[in-house]
Design an enzyme around this catalytic site. Structure first.
Site, PDB file in Angstrom:
ATOM      1  N   ARG A  51       0.818  -1.203   0.000  1.00 26.86           N
ATOM      2  CA  ARG A  51       0.000   0.000   0.000  1.00 26.86           C
ATOM      3  C   ARG A  51       0.860   1.265   0.000  1.00 26.86           C
ATOM      4  O   ARG A  51       0.732   2.134  -0.858  1.00 26.86           O
ATOM      5  CB  ARG A  51      -0.878  -0.021   1.244  1.00 26.86           C
ATOM      6  CG  ARG A  51      -1.806   1.149   1.415  1.00 26.86           C
ATOM      7  CD  ARG A  51      -2.627   0.914   2.654  1.00 26.86           C
ATOM      8  NE  ARG A  51      -3.091  -0.459   2.651  1.00 26.86           N
ATOM      9  CZ  ARG A  51      -4.118  -0.882   1.918  1.00 26.86           C
ATOM     10  NH1 ARG A  51      -4.793  -0.019   1.183  1.00 26.86           N
ATOM     11  NH2 ARG A  51      -4.458  -2.143   1.935  1.00 26.86           N
ATOM     12  N   THR A  52       1.741   1.347   0.955  1.00 26.64           N
ATOM     13  CA  THR A  52       2.551   2.554   1.097  1.00 26.64           C
ATOM     14  C   THR A  52       3.507   2.713  -0.090  1.00 26.64           C
ATOM     15  O   THR A  52       3.655   3.800  -0.648  1.00 26.64           O
ATOM     16  CB  THR A  52       3.328   2.511   2.424  1.00 26.64           C
ATOM     17  OG1 THR A  52       2.394   2.313   3.488  1.00 26.64           O
ATOM     18  CG2 THR A  52       4.087   3.796   2.655  1.00 26.64           C
ATOM     19  N   LYS A  80      23.695  -8.616   2.688  1.00 24.21           N
ATOM     20  CA  LYS A  80      25.157  -8.770   2.693  1.00 24.21           C
ATOM     21  C   LYS A  80      25.789  -8.016   3.858  1.00 24.21           C
ATOM     22  O   LYS A  80      26.996  -7.832   3.890  1.00 24.21           O
ATOM     23  CB  LYS A  80      25.733  -8.277   1.362  1.00 24.21           C
ATOM     24  CG  LYS A  80      25.292  -9.102   0.158  1.00 24.21           C
ATOM     25  CD  LYS A  80      25.934  -8.598  -1.127  1.00 24.21           C
ATOM     26  CE  LYS A  80      25.315  -9.289  -2.346  1.00 24.21           C
ATOM     27  NZ  LYS A  80      25.525  -8.526  -3.591  1.00 24.21           N
ATOM     28  N   ARG A 101      11.077   2.366   4.337  1.00 25.73           N
ATOM     29  CA  ARG A 101      10.410   1.637   5.408  1.00 25.73           C
ATOM     30  C   ARG A 101      11.379   0.600   5.950  1.00 25.73           C
ATOM     31  O   ARG A 101      12.043  -0.106   5.183  1.00 25.73           O
ATOM     32  CB  ARG A 101       9.161   0.924   4.912  1.00 25.73           C
ATOM     33  CG  ARG A 101       8.657  -0.087   5.954  1.00 25.73           C
ATOM     34  CD  ARG A 101       7.241  -0.471   5.816  1.00 25.73           C
ATOM     35  NE  ARG A 101       6.359   0.655   5.933  1.00 25.73           N
ATOM     36  CZ  ARG A 101       5.060   0.563   6.255  1.00 25.73           C
ATOM     37  NH1 ARG A 101       4.529  -0.606   6.515  1.00 25.73           N
ATOM     38  NH2 ARG A 101       4.307   1.635   6.310  1.00 25.73           N
ATOM     39  N   HIS A 129       5.068   6.910  11.207  1.00 24.14           N
ATOM     40  CA  HIS A 129       4.646   6.681   9.821  1.00 24.14           C
ATOM     41  C   HIS A 129       4.013   7.994   9.355  1.00 24.14           C
ATOM     42  O   HIS A 129       2.813   8.080   9.143  1.00 24.14           O
ATOM     43  CB  HIS A 129       3.650   5.517   9.788  1.00 24.14           C
ATOM     44  CG  HIS A 129       3.253   5.095   8.410  1.00 24.14           C
ATOM     45  ND1 HIS A 129       3.898   5.529   7.271  1.00 24.14           N
ATOM     46  CD2 HIS A 129       2.254   4.277   7.977  1.00 24.14           C
ATOM     47  CE1 HIS A 129       3.315   4.994   6.226  1.00 24.14           C
ATOM     48  NE2 HIS A 129       2.334   4.240   6.615  1.00 24.14           N
TER      49      HIS A 129
END
Lengths: 307, 307, 307
Positions: A51-52, A80, A101, A129
């Site tokens: 969604r974001t 890594k 995110r 957020h």
């Protein structure tokens, strides 16, 4: 150079400007189709969030820009052992702005320290957020015409719900706002919000256990998901969950102009039958999310509004 | 607003128009480079399919549009329990059209019920895959010059092969079409196709067990993969599989203008040596797939043909 | 049609031209913003590599082109058993050029045999990674003003370090180049490089075990990661690893114009404190990587330099 790490990074005036720009974008979308031509947004999703991520990508594409990035940590250099700081230094060579995110709290802040480009926090664990909060603010202002003098109900998981905490913190800056906090006892708002935000700012609020009783007084109802795994035992969950499911029947108790918001995804806390109610604003909210992200990208890139 | 959920959603006339547009695109590609400027395609692949996804992406990019989406369910909101209906409502805020692949039969239909944008079914389980069928039709018409009066051989796994069932259902609408169904007994065409489609429409067909015997009579040979795991036992598989592998030697039995199609990916059912045969059309088919998807996107978005 | 499979596919003169183009791109970036309008790059990453993939994507976007592809084998047709040759035949229908990373040595070569479009090897197992080498060459030439008459230190894992082997093979073509090979005994340069490349070309080099002793003589220091799992036992690793960690203290031993390169990602072999040193060039290197890939894409697509 500015970043957006926390919903409170912008002053009330700056949010006013941003929402005004978002509103202008909504009304004149084609005029913005090329303002970011040749710019690139990097979407760095160490944790998947369709969604974001897609909202940011749609926003950048609507402005004429390009998008590159990754959708999960599996396909990133993190596997890594590269630090977030090093990754952002590299990404600064590839893109003009980034949305990140990360499951770890504070990682957007760490990234911003090293970045040569604006960083937008697209969610850092249970922490912040901010673009969800901007989306919520735009939705409320668009539908109610104002951000002040509102009674806002927040329902569901108020203990762990990051979006709820951020929305409260953002809304206490507007005069005449009252909150009705609707949750089972297990999921009440944490002390950090109750004491440090609500009481410290002398904001009127009440905590109630029953959605039905609260509905009639609300201008806005912000629903969140009540997750089974938050409960101590199955019986409590079964006993309580129905109180927090919004149905067509319950909506009869609400004002005719009480809009329902939800950060989505929804599971079952709003019955599908409610979607047809004109007061159901949660899909409209997704649309506002694109406009507000467009405004944010323009603001952080210092792109001029087209004339 | 129209969707494409089933290969038969378009009438014969509509398919004619679509294939004519696809043909014009093939011949005048640069003229179409900007007809979808500013439009966005969402590729929602709940199940990975590189071939189909990239074909859609190439198609949209060739038209000047942008692409966003996800390549597997792991990176989608589905993991958080969101319904397909809710996802498509959200995607409708982000994109102008979407192509969806989902492992569950009927999910494209569910999506279309809730979508505010055209939905293209890019495969729903073993059910339908209409853009593959359109690709097959364009390939046959381009190479043979017609869709009627053809003898079409279908070889391999006719029981589970979704593309085979769709192609038969689409081709029976053209006059003078005959089918030769070539498969081991275990993988014969299901009754639902034999009775409800072929016999019900009085279409001439024969079922044979041996590719060699059938080859000489065919205008088109549609190959599919024979998967080992479909067989009851290893011996049957070993005994039978060679009958269904197309080799240079076998191609000597075919007409000089019998084209070979395959939905790809191929494993070993067409020997690599056959690729050099001018009748091998399976890679050309991939190219036609891009043109036909371009035509489809334009048609569903109601974009005018450039003059 | 040309491919880039091996760092030595280009002659010294061709590399000169490529680096000159990359340098012009660096200085006149906006002039190149549309030279690849309407072109598509396919990024085929059978093995994840965020850094390399995003560098290619940024490069193509900077030229006005589009990008499609996959970021890991899970979401590719490889999972269905398709050969690399068949995949590249299909991709040739979708894109104008491709960059491919594959865990298996030689797979880029196999792809190039079947491709109808230029193939860039973006890493094939431990074998080759030619665009990293071009990036290293551009970094050295940009910062030192030349590629000849340099003393180059290579430090860390010289046994398995693919980038080290390629850089040596590329640099021996320039006159007056000397190498100082700095590694623990376990990770010395393999005989194939020592004998077939260095000795066969009469290139002066020395092998040393201690970074401190070597630092003062170097014009360029190319650092690589020393991975714990390369050592026979934990004690050897602990005893040796500090010798191969570059710190601010060690940098006092180096010339004031000795630049530090690193292919990244870094783990701990360069202390973060060194990042502020003006001689730290590893992030600049990531930027040069974009310019050199832009030049490469233009060269292989035979796109004219804008006037």
């Amino acid at each position: 150079m500015r970043h957006l790490l926390n919903p409170l990074d912008f002053s009330v005036e700056e949010i006013d400007d941003l929402l005004a720009l978002a509103r202008d974008i909504e009304n004149n979308l084609p005029r913005y189709a090329h303002v970011c031509d040749g710019k690139k947004l990097a979407t760095l999703f160490y944790e998947p969030s369709t969604r974001t991520r897609l909202s940011f990508e749609a926003a950048m594409m609507n402005l004429g820009g390009n998008v590159l990035g990754f959708a999960s940590a599996d396909s990133s250099s993190a596997a890594k052992g590269e630090s977030v700081g090093d990754t952002i230094r590299m990404i600064s060579c590839y893109a003009d702005i980034c949305a990140m995110r990360h499951p770890k709290e504070g990682s957007a802040f760490v990234a911003a320290q090293k970045a040569q480009i604006p960083v937008i926090n697209a969610g850092d664990g249970g922490h912040q957020h901010p673009t969800q909060t901007l989306t919520d603010l735009m939705t409320i202002r668009s539908l109610k015409g104002r951000l002040d003098n509102l009674t806002i109900g927040l329902c569901g998981d108020l203990k762990f719900g990051r979006t709820v905490h951020s929305l409260i913190s953002a809304m206490v800056r507007y005069p005449g706002v009252k909150f009705v906090l609707i949750s089972p006892p297990e999921l009440r708002i944490p002390d950090s919000i109750r004491e440090d935000i609500l009481e410290a700012n002398h904001i009127p609020f009440e905590e109630v256990g029953n959605l039905d009783d609260a509905l009639g007084s609300l201008d806005v109802l912000y629903m969140t998901r009540v997750q089974k795994e938050r409960f101590f035992n199955e019986e409590d969950y079964i006993r309580l969950k129905d109180c927090y499911i919004l149905t067509r029947r319950k909506m009869k108790l609400a004002k005719p102009d009480m809009y329902i918001l939800h950060p989505l995804p929804r599971v079952n806390e709003i019955a599908v039958e409610v979607d047809e109610d004109p007061r159901a604003a949660y899909f409209k909210q997704a649309q506002y999310g694109v406009y507000v992200r467009m405004a944010l990208i323009m603001t952080l890139l210092e792109v001029e509004k087209p004339c």
